[in-house]
Design a protein around this motif. Structure first.
Motif, PDB file in Angstrom:
ATOM      1  N   TYR A 242      39.407   3.953  28.372  1.00  0.00           N
ATOM      2  CA  TYR A 242      40.381   4.206  27.313  1.00  0.00           C
ATOM      3  C   TYR A 242      40.282   5.654  26.838  1.00  0.00           C
ATOM      4  N   ARG A 243      39.059   6.193  26.819  1.00  0.00           N
ATOM      5  CA  ARG A 243      38.846   7.571  26.367  1.00  0.00           C
ATOM      6  C   ARG A 243      38.980   8.587  27.500  1.00  0.00           C
ATOM      7  N   GLU A 244      38.449   8.204  28.680  1.00  0.00           N
ATOM      8  CA  GLU A 244      38.349   9.154  29.790  1.00  0.00           C
ATOM      9  C   GLU A 244      39.003   8.557  31.033  1.00  0.00           C
ATOM     10  N   PRO A 245      40.161   9.087  31.447  1.00  0.00           N
ATOM     11  CA  PRO A 245      40.921   8.464  32.537  1.00  0.00           C
ATOM     12  C   PRO A 245      40.249   8.532  33.909  1.00  0.00           C
ATOM     13  N   SER A 246      39.174   9.323  34.052  1.00  0.00           N
ATOM     14  CA  SER A 246      38.496   9.390  35.351  1.00  0.00           C
ATOM     15  C   SER A 246      37.474   8.265  35.526  1.00  0.00           C
ATOM     16  N   THR A 247      37.338   7.381  34.548  1.00  0.00           N
ATOM     17  CA  THR A 247      36.327   6.316  34.603  1.00  0.00           C
ATOM     18  C   THR A 247      36.728   5.255  35.626  1.00  0.00           C
ATOM     19  N   ARG A 248      35.815   4.972  36.540  1.00  0.00           N
ATOM     20  CA  ARG A 248      36.055   3.964  37.566  1.00  0.00           C
ATOM     21  C   ARG A 248      34.901   2.972  37.721  1.00  0.00           C
ATOM     22  N   PHE A 249      33.780   3.237  37.065  1.00  0.00           N
ATOM     23  CA  PHE A 249      32.599   2.389  37.223  1.00  0.00           C
ATOM     24  C   PHE A 249      31.883   2.258  35.884  1.00  0.00           C
ATOM     25  N   SER A 250      31.030   1.255  35.809  1.00  0.00           N
ATOM     26  CA  SER A 250      30.124   1.147  34.662  1.00  0.00           C
ATOM     27  C   SER A 250      28.728   0.860  35.179  1.00  0.00           C
ATOM     28  N   LEU A 251      27.745   1.154  34.335  1.00  0.00           N
ATOM     29  CA  LEU A 251      26.343   0.843  34.636  1.00  0.00           C
ATOM     30  C   LEU A 251      25.705   0.312  33.364  1.00  0.00           C
ATOM     31  N   ILE A 252      25.207  -0.916  33.424  1.00  0.00           N
ATOM     32  CA  ILE A 252      24.471  -1.517  32.313  1.00  0.00           C
ATOM     33  C   ILE A 252      23.011  -1.580  32.722  1.00  0.00           C
ATOM     34  N   LEU A 253      22.145  -0.968  31.932  1.00  0.00           N
ATOM     35  CA  LEU A 253      20.716  -1.002  32.246  1.00  0.00           C
ATOM     36  C   LEU A 253      19.931  -1.215  30.958  1.00  0.00           C
ATOM     37  N   GLY A 254      19.529  -2.443  30.763  1.00  0.00           N
ATOM     38  CA  GLY A 254      18.700  -2.806  29.621  1.00  0.00           C
ATOM     39  C   GLY A 254      17.652  -3.786  30.097  1.00  0.00           C
ATOM     40  N   THR A 446      33.891   9.256  36.501  1.00  0.00           N
ATOM     41  CA  THR A 446      32.982   8.950  35.392  1.00  0.00           C
ATOM     42  C   THR A 446      32.448   7.534  35.530  1.00  0.00           C
ATOM     43  N   ILE A 447      31.139   7.393  35.325  1.00  0.00           N
ATOM     44  CA  ILE A 447      30.484   6.086  35.256  1.00  0.00           C
ATOM     45  C   ILE A 447      30.146   5.840  33.787  1.00  0.00           C
ATOM     46  N   ALA A 448      30.670   4.781  33.219  1.00  0.00           N
ATOM     47  CA  ALA A 448      30.390   4.443  31.824  1.00  0.00           C
ATOM     48  C   ALA A 448      29.040   3.751  31.739  1.00  0.00           C
ATOM     49  N   GLY A 449      28.166   4.232  30.878  1.00  0.00           N
ATOM     50  CA  GLY A 449      26.820   3.693  30.791  1.00  0.00           C
ATOM     51  C   GLY A 449      26.516   3.055  29.449  1.00  0.00           C
ATOM     52  N   ASP A 450      25.707   2.000  29.485  1.00  0.00           N
ATOM     53  CA  ASP A 450      25.210   1.378  28.262  1.00  0.00           C
ATOM     54  C   ASP A 450      23.948   0.597  28.606  1.00  0.00           C
ATOM     55  N   GLY A 451      23.216   0.200  27.574  1.00  0.00           N
ATOM     56  CA  GLY A 451      21.982  -0.546  27.764  1.00  0.00           C
ATOM     57  C   GLY A 451      20.794   0.200  27.195  1.00  0.00           C
ATOM     58  N   SER A 452      19.799  -0.544  26.763  1.00  0.00           N
ATOM     59  CA  SER A 452      18.673   0.042  26.023  1.00  0.00           C
ATOM     60  C   SER A 452      17.861   1.032  26.835  1.00  0.00           C
ATOM     61  N   VAL A 453      17.708   0.811  28.142  1.00  0.00           N
ATOM     62  CA  VAL A 453      16.920   1.753  28.959  1.00  0.00           C
ATOM     63  C   VAL A 453      17.653   3.080  29.071  1.00  0.00           C
ATOM     64  N   LEU A 454      18.938   3.031  29.387  1.00  0.00           N
ATOM     65  CA  LEU A 454      19.717   4.270  29.467  1.00  0.00           C
ATOM     66  C   LEU A 454      19.766   4.992  28.127  1.00  0.00           C
ATOM     67  N   GLU A 455      19.900   4.211  27.059  1.00  0.00           N
ATOM     68  CA  GLU A 455      20.107   4.807  25.742  1.00  0.00           C
ATOM     69  C   GLU A 455      18.810   5.298  25.108  1.00  0.00           C
ATOM     70  N   LYS A 456      17.705   4.555  25.291  1.00  0.00           N
ATOM     71  CA  LYS A 456      16.517   4.818  24.487  1.00  0.00           C
ATOM     72  C   LYS A 456      15.306   5.315  25.254  1.00  0.00           C
ATOM     73  N   TYR A 457      15.227   5.055  26.562  1.00  0.00           N
ATOM     74  CA  TYR A 457      14.030   5.466  27.289  1.00  0.00           C
ATOM     75  C   TYR A 457      14.063   6.983  27.471  1.00  0.00           C
ATOM     76  N   PRO A 458      13.027   7.688  27.065  1.00  0.00           N
ATOM     77  CA  PRO A 458      13.057   9.165  27.067  1.00  0.00           C
ATOM     78  C   PRO A 458      13.353   9.752  28.441  1.00  0.00           C
ATOM     79  N   GLY A 459      14.430  10.521  28.507  1.00  0.00           N
ATOM     80  CA  GLY A 459      14.769  11.261  29.718  1.00  0.00           C
ATOM     81  C   GLY A 459      15.366  10.444  30.832  1.00  0.00           C
ATOM     82  N   PHE A 460      15.535   9.139  30.653  1.00  0.00           N
ATOM     83  CA  PHE A 460      15.983   8.295  31.764  1.00  0.00           C
ATOM     84  C   PHE A 460      17.418   8.632  32.180  1.00  0.00           C
TER      85      PHE A 460
END
Length: 502
Positions: A242-254, A446-460
């Protein structure tokens, strides 16, 4: 050649005097040499998996596996009912419900359009409700009555247009449990697992998720129209698209790992959607696919002896081979196996076992994160985090702390490399499909990312991006052609976007 991060902590880079401390800390130089041999083994075992040529080979073999499973797998590469991405022009007010394993979240969302002077996606109100053991034991109608009561509670405190409108409230649902989806807005409730009993006893009388939600809301005096059901991977893709028209994938890592991909419909075997209406089959040229990324690469990911120990104790060792090497549930367990061996056989912590460390899954990934975020000379914050979780009646030396941090770095670096390789292979496969069928090729994806490891793990997140860039350049592409972008509150935002698209 790929230029990849070096996660080794060589002796020459340790703080002044630490090498001497390492030698004096143990009962003998022989013990120190023994631990150093284990350290060398660890670096060799994990770093061989991150060698440039190895990652390129894995990516190529994953592409082949993905293509095969798009044709033949009944449990992965599953087409959703969503055939289009948002234009960015969708607008209106929506209620989003996100039902997860531990929390229910209810949000009121305003979509204002991409490039709006206001926030394109505005959360007017959001509340989180703990799903405790009592709620998990509620049967079907009771469970959905509980959800409807929470929706009513949120709307009752929210003075926005979605509440006062005479029209039915438009709603999107992010559902993190199995369902047999029958349309973009309906699906048969299946066993939920994780201690939930809402679906118990429904095998002979299948219950439709849409009807359960809307009927429960009616009993609270709420007229709602459930317009879309999505999983977390699809919701994340839709929110960023919705924000970025180049988005074609997502990655959830928690706690787990998954990905959604927007692919040409012809890439998916027709038998995977044979039961759908002719209108749906002729309704679009693309489809969002739930890849079930965790299930791929069984014979591709290199195994260490510590991975083998984890797998040997696992009830389903072959079911999710990628997840067992990269997700938040398993990173701590891999490190725990290394530490137990280092303590019992190599003199780490002078052979003293910390409390609870022999218990499976007792070492939380948050403790690993504490080690990697601590930049102090003596790693005092990391020490406190470790001892708080696993008390030990022995002073832990700084050299032992550095050893533990080095293990954490190796395990997390390999996880970043494997995750990057898995999603890069998806991007390459999609590009080849579009080239083969003369579809539009994006210069940037663009790959849309979410999940606690992606968001919170230092440098991941940054390390994942580095590996993706390196793999892209090795294939002759621009090193910045694939961008991994984080999406906050992706499930509630994506559910609203999905509702707006239908």
């Amino acid at each position: 050649m790929l230029a990849l991060p070096d996660n080794r902590v060589p002796t020459s880079e340790l703080p002044s005097g630490l090498t001497k401390h390492l030698l004096s800390r143990h009962d003998s130089a022989q013990e120190c040499d023994s631990l150093q041999r284990l350290s060398n083994e660890l670096h060799d075992a994990f770093e061989v998996a991150m060698q440039p040529e190895r990652l390129q080979t894995i990516a190529q073999e994953l592409q082949t596996e993905y293509a095969q499973k798009l044709q033949h797998s009944p449990v992965s590469m599953l087409p959703s009912y969503h055939q289009t991405l948002p234009s960015g022009l969708e607008s209106g007010s929506f209620v989003s419900i996100d039902v997860g394993g531990t929390n229910l979240r209810v949000a009121v969302i305003d979509l204002n359009g991409r490039g709006s002077a206001q926030d394109d996606m505005c959360i007017k109100r959001i509340c989180s409700f703990r799903i405790d053991a009592v709620v998990r034991r509620l049967r079907a109608l009771e469970f959905f009555d509980w959800i409807a009561e929470r929706v009513d509670e949120v709307l009752g405190a929210c003075h926005v247009s979605v509440v006062v409108s005479p029209e039915p409230i438009r709603m999107g649902l992010a559902w993190s449990f199995p369902i047999e989806q029958t349309s973009h807005r309906s699906g048969t409730l299946l066993q939920m697992g994780k201690g939930f009993t809402a679906a118990d006893g429904t095998q002979d009388q299948p219950l439709d998720l849409c009807e359960l939600i809307t009927d429960a809301c009616k009993r609270r005096g709420l007229e709602v129209q459930l317009q879309a059901i999505v999983n977390d991977a699809s919701a994340t893709l839709l929110a960023q698209a919705y924000r970025e028209p180049s988005t074609r994938f997502s990655l959830i890592l928690g706690t787990g790992v998954n990905s959604a991909a927007f692919l040409p419909l012809r890439a998916v075997a027709p038998q995977k959607y044979a039961s759908r209406s002719q209108m749906w089959r002729e309704g679009g040229q693309n489809v969002i696919v739930n890849t079930e990324l965790s299930m791929h690469g069984l014979h591709l990911w290199p195994m260490t002896r510590w991975d083998e120990r984890l797998a040997a104790a696992h009830a389903l060792p072959d079911f999710q081979p990628l997840e067992q090497k990269v997700s938040g549930l398993y990173l701590g367990e891999i490190v725990r196996h290394v530490l137990v061996e280092a303590i019992t056989s190599f003199g780490l912590f002078a052979g003293v076992m910390p409390s609870g460390l022999t218990e499976p899954y007792s070492l939380c990934t948050s403790v690993l994160a504490a080690f990697e975020s601590d930049v102090s000379h003596d790693l005092d914050n990391a020490r406190q985090a470790f001892i708080a979780a696993h008390a030990i009646h022995h002073e832990i030396s700084t050299s032992d702390m550095y050893f533990v941090r080095s293990v954490c770095q190796l395990v997390s670096a390999r996880a970043a490399a494997f995750v990057a390789t898995a999603v890069y292979a998806l991007c390459r496969l999609a590009s080849e499909y579009r080239t083969e069928h003369q579809g539009a090729i994006l210069e940037r994806v663009t790959i849309a990312g979410d999940g606690s490891v992606l968001e919170k793990y230092p440098g991941f997140l940054e390390r994942c991006q580095q590996y993706i860039d390196a793999l892209s350049m090795a294939s002759g592409c621009d090193g910045q052609s694939i961008t991994l972008a984080m999406v906050k509150e992706s499930c509630v935002l994506g559910a609203a976007v999905a509702a707006a698209c239908e």
